[in-house]
Write a protein that holds these residues in place. Structure first.
Motif, PDB file in Angstrom:
ATOM      1  N   THR A 131      -5.081   6.473   0.977  1.00 11.49           N
ATOM      2  CA  THR A 131      -4.258   5.279   0.866  1.00 11.49           C
ATOM      3  C   THR A 131      -4.616   4.522  -0.413  1.00 11.49           C
ATOM      4  OG1 THR A 131      -4.107   5.080   3.275  1.00 11.49           O
ATOM      5  CG2 THR A 131      -3.549   3.123   1.981  1.00 11.49           C
ATOM      6  N   SER A 169       0.851  -1.183   0.000  1.00  3.83           N
ATOM      7  CA  SER A 169       0.000   0.000   0.000  1.00  3.83           C
ATOM      8  C   SER A 169       0.889   1.236   0.000  1.00  3.83           C
ATOM      9  CB  SER A 169      -0.937   0.016   1.217  1.00  3.83           C
ATOM     10  OG  SER A 169      -0.190   0.112   2.417  1.00  3.83           O
ATOM     11  N   PHE A 174      -4.100   1.073  -2.938  1.00  6.53           N
ATOM     12  CA  PHE A 174      -3.800  -0.357  -2.912  1.00  6.53           C
ATOM     13  C   PHE A 174      -3.698  -0.880  -4.350  1.00  6.53           C
ATOM     14  CE2 PHE A 174      -6.097   0.615   0.981  1.00  6.53           C
ATOM     15  CZ  PHE A 174      -5.315  -0.005   1.953  1.00  6.53           C
TER      16      PHE A 174
END
Length: 335
Positions: A179, A170, A181
């Motif tokens: 964030t 991540s 991913f």
């Protein structure tokens, strides 16, 4: 189940201590899954596990492998992660946990210290024919996760440089507090069948006798069954009843060519009542109905080395690791 809940409610400062406490109720595989999740989120723990962890090695998008006796197959060269300190590490990413040992994939600038005793670098696509299924899984996961790091260095919203978690699974934009991913694209691949016949298509890039199952990307907001019905209609103008579509299996695929995103291949079988005449789109050179006996013969041929099967007559199918091959093989086993 109540015992498991009781365990999880207890407070443990060390994730490994928590996993050890769960050992009475979970198998080793489940413990590895729990450990993997902890390593993805706990930077200090991940850094500590690197000391005893192991790593697959990649250089310029090629795998470092060890040739097996006879030269017909290879295995990934896996070394201690600590041994890579002097090899100009570019990127590293956590792949999995096996028997409480963390496995990483590492991209290095220099492999001089490792290319000895039969070790060599091979391209991802030929590796599919030479590596075991387990090694293929680790190699393709590593290739795609490392490529994701290389391709995603700045926030897509504000262009701030991203900060990666030590696991490499991540990254975060400190400016946007977002964030990110790794992701990959869902694709439906379907075998259209009618009694003892199935419909296969030949892409314009395929050899003249090479046919495969139809496939296409799932659109945003579309269900798997809807994508199957739409793609079959678009590619060969054959109508499929959505209630006659069934899911079979899935495979990870892709990343073998630069600038191509990895894909989740969702294998389905679509049953029709009549053998409708296919009318091909621009992508498909031709589409034909093949009897189950032809498919069985082609499945056996597809296990032969490339040059040998090209010298034979009749239908050619993708190799055994391909989703299309697996769908055809399963259909042939059904009564």
């Amino acid at each position: 189940m109540l015992i498991l809940k009781h365990h999880w409610r207890q407070s443990f400062r060390n994730p490994i201590q928590k996993l050890h406490h769960l050992n009475r109720t979970l198998t080793s595989a489940h413990l590895d899954f729990r450990a993997l999740e902890n390593l993805k989120n706990d930077s200090a723990l991940c850094k500590d596990m690197m000391k005893s962890g192991k790593s697959v090695i990649l250089h310029d998008r090629k795998y470092l492998v060890q040739q097996k006796p006879g030269g017909k197959s290879c295995s990934l060269h896996i070394t201690q992660f600590e041994d890579l300190k002097d090899s100009s590490v570019q990127y590293s990413v956590l792949l999995t946990v096996i028997n409480n040992c963390a496995i990483f994939a590492t991209s290095v600038d220099d492999v001089t210290n490792f290319t000895e005793d039969g070790k060599q670098l091979i391209e991802p696509r030929p590796a599919l024919f030479l590596l075991s299924e387990e090694d293929q899984g680790l190699a393709t996961m590593g290739l795609n996760l490392l490529q994701w790091q290389m391709d995603n260095k700045f926030c897509s919203k504000c262009q701030t440089e991203l900060v990666y978690h030590i696991s490499g699974r991540s990254c975060r934009c400190e400016n946007c507090s977002v964030t990110y991913f790794p992701r990959y694209n869902p694709v439906v691949i379907m075998l259209v069948v009618c009694g003892d016949y199935c419909l296969l298509g030949r892409n314009k890039q395929f050899p003249s006798r090479m046919f495969s199952a139809l496939a296409g990307f799932i659109d945003v907001g579309e269900r798997i069954e809807q994508a199957v019905v739409r793609e079959v209609s678009e590619e060969v103008s054959v109508e499929v009843d959505i209630s006659h579509v069934r899911y079979v299996s899935s495979d990870f695929w892709g990343g073998f060519r630069r600038n191509y995103s990895p894909e989740l291949m969702i294998g389905c079988v679509a049953t029709v009542n009549t053998m409708q005449t296919p009318c091909c789109s621009e992508e498909i050179a031709e589409a034909k109905w093949f009897h189950k006996d032809e498919i069985r013969e082609a499945l056996e041929k597809s296990k032969m080395p490339g040059l040998h099967k090209l010298q034979t007559d009749g239908l050619l199918l993708p190799p055994p690791f391909a989703t299309a091959h697996k769908l055809a093989a399963l259909w042939c086993k059904e009564s």
